[in-house]
Design an enzyme around this catalytic site. Structure first.
Site, mmCIF file in Angstrom:
data_model
loop_
_atom_site.group_PDB
_atom_site.id
_atom_site.type_symbol
_atom_site.label_atom_id
_atom_site.label_comp_id
_atom_site.label_asym_id
_atom_site.label_seq_id
_atom_site.Cartn_x
_atom_site.Cartn_y
_atom_site.Cartn_z
ATOM 1 N N GLU A 34 30.241 39.864 40.137
ATOM 2 C CA GLU A 34 31.349 40.687 39.631
ATOM 3 C C GLU A 34 30.837 41.774 38.701
ATOM 4 O OE1 GLU A 34 34.291 40.744 41.441
ATOM 5 O OE2 GLU A 34 34.195 38.612 41.017
ATOM 6 N N THR A 36 28.928 44.074 39.316
ATOM 7 C CA THR A 36 27.550 44.453 39.619
ATOM 8 C C THR A 36 27.488 45.612 40.601
ATOM 9 O OG1 THR A 36 27.549 42.702 41.292
ATOM 10 C CG2 THR A 36 26.543 42.178 39.166
ATOM 11 N N ASP A 37 28.564 45.839 41.361
ATOM 12 C CA ASP A 37 28.489 46.850 42.425
ATOM 13 C C ASP A 37 28.337 48.259 41.870
ATOM 14 O OD1 ASP A 37 31.145 46.795 41.504
ATOM 15 O OD2 ASP A 37 32.010 47.122 43.493
ATOM 16 N N SER A 124 46.120 41.306 42.649
ATOM 17 C CA SER A 124 45.637 39.925 42.649
ATOM 18 C C SER A 124 44.125 39.829 42.597
ATOM 19 C CB SER A 124 46.142 39.214 43.906
ATOM 20 O OG SER A 124 45.655 39.869 45.068
ATOM 21 N N GLY A 125 43.430 40.963 42.544
ATOM 22 C CA GLY A 125 41.981 40.947 42.568
ATOM 23 C C GLY A 125 41.418 40.697 43.946
ATOM 24 N N ASP A 173 34.454 46.397 47.628
ATOM 25 C CA ASP A 173 35.733 46.056 48.244
ATOM 26 C C ASP A 173 35.855 46.617 49.652
ATOM 27 O OD1 ASP A 173 36.191 44.920 45.807
ATOM 28 O OD2 ASP A 173 37.743 46.335 45.183
ATOM 29 N N TYR A 222 39.173 48.477 32.855
ATOM 30 C CA TYR A 222 38.136 48.564 33.883
ATOM 31 C C TYR A 222 37.272 49.799 33.655
ATOM 32 C CZ TYR A 222 36.044 48.637 38.567
ATOM 33 O OH TYR A 222 35.167 48.648 39.617
#
Length: 376
Positions: A34, A36-37, A124-125, A173, A222
């Site tokens: 998480e 990390t992208d 919702s992620g 994503d 974020y």
């Protein structure tokens, strides 16, 4: 989700003609890796059963007419002209963003009528926006014969969010929605875009529970985390935190608060992804749980993206002997928890966790994986 043939009457009732193209794309759950992208690191997402479906037909003019079935009785057909895309129209921005990005990249695109439906929960992620982008790009690829491979579709979807919607997301994503397949995790190097599908051992099954606390990638928290990582990388003299050797962590921890802790999360999370891939390949179930729990603790303490409701779900998972591990998945500040459970035990464990959560938290938890009843 209903079969595509079920949606043609809805399309025809709205637009007065049958559809020509149907396309789908799944939401995703990130097993581990998480935040990390956008730091050039490693991620390990999976596709989930929930999907977004688009049904469309080309037009002879430059008009786009779009309808979302998710709006129910409040829904209406929204219209805009190609070349006149303007942000600020809610869900329609994702459609506008796709057509803007395609045109900016020189793809020949005409007007079209669009009907869409999704059972990927918003906030919702689980990447409802990526599922919409990828599904629409797939549909337009077929409708207009666009020369786009699946990786390019993912990169265009990311561009929609970053450049048009204004959410500074990494590429995970869209890559997961475009490339992930059932029963396997997508091991992705977000810098090189090299990927490998790693099957889950048959002895484990995923659980995904939505906490009922919504979040938004376009929101301030974020953005703050991403900016903190960029500032830390600059102070440490590296292009991205991926470039920082583990031996340099003590130097990172000397940075002004909270930058050192942000760096520590990214470095240790990258290592956890690699360890998880090794454990999956080896079928080492004993190693998986501690990695998931360590990831959650790092997100909670070093990256500070968890919330009490998410922590409660993880704590409840610890009480289940058939759950190997659990962690916050997605950008944080709400959303969902992903767990790994012993095969054949996931549905009962998920139900018990959701029930106990409902006794102690205000929002209602929803078990999304495994699906116990058909989605309608």
């Amino acid at each position: 989700m209903r079969g595509p043939q079920d949606e043609a009457p809805h399309f025809e009732a709205l637009f007065g003609r049958p559809p020509k193209v149907r396309a789908r794309a799944p939401g995703r759950v990130n097993l581990i890796g998480e935040h990390t992208d956008y730091n050039g690191g490693f991620v390990l997402p999976m596709a989930i059963p929930q999907q977004t479906e688009v049904v469309l037909a080309p037009r002879e003019d430059r008009q786009v007419r779009a309808f979302s079935a998710n709006l129910g009785a409040a829904g209406k057909v929204d219209t805009y002209e190609l070349g006149q895309e303007k942000a600020g129209k809610g869900w329609l921005d994702y459609v506008q963003g796709v057509t803007r990005v395609l045109r900016d990249e020189g793809h020949a695109l005409g007007g079209f009528d669009l009907w869409l439906r999704s059972d990927v929960p918003l906030g919702s992620g689980l990447s409802s926006s990526a599922a919409l982008e990828v599904a629409l790009l797939r549909g337009l690829r077929e409708c207009f014969g666009l020369k786009l491979d699946d990786v390019r579709i993912a990169l265009l979807g990311q561009k929609v969010e970053c450049d048009f919607v204004g959410a500074p997301v990494g590429v995970m994503d869209q890559m997961a929605s475009s490339l992930a397949q059932g029963g396997a995790a997508l091991f992705l190097d977000t810098r090189s875009l090299q990927y490998e599908r790693v099957p889950l051992p048959t002895q484990v099954e995923p659980i995904v529970i939505n906490s009922g606390v919504t979040h938004s990638h376009a929101g301030g928290d974020y953005r703050v985390r991403r900016a903190e990582c960029e500032r830390a990388a600059k102070l440490l003299g590296v292009e991205q935190l991926r470039d920082l050797p583990d031996a340099e962590l003590p130097r990172a921890l000397a940075l002004p608060e909270p930058l050192g802790r942000r760096v520590r999360h990214v470095l240790t999370e990258n290592a956890r992804v690699l360890d998880t891939v090794r454990a999956l390949r080896a079928g080492d179930l004993a190693a998986l749980g501690p990695l998931l729990y360590a990831s959650h603790a790092s997100q909670r303490d070093d990256y500070e993206v968890s919330v009490p409701e998410i922590d409660l779900l993880v704590d409840l998972a610890r009480e289940e002997p058939d759950v190997l591990g659990a962690r916050l998945t997605g950008g944080g500040f709400g959303g969902s928890v992903v767990m790994l459970a012993r095969s054949g035990k996931s549905a009962d464990a998920a139900r018990r966790i959701a029930t106990r959560y409902g006794e102690r938290a205000a929002p209602k938890a929803t078990v999304l994986v495994p699906q116990t009843t058909p989605s309608t």
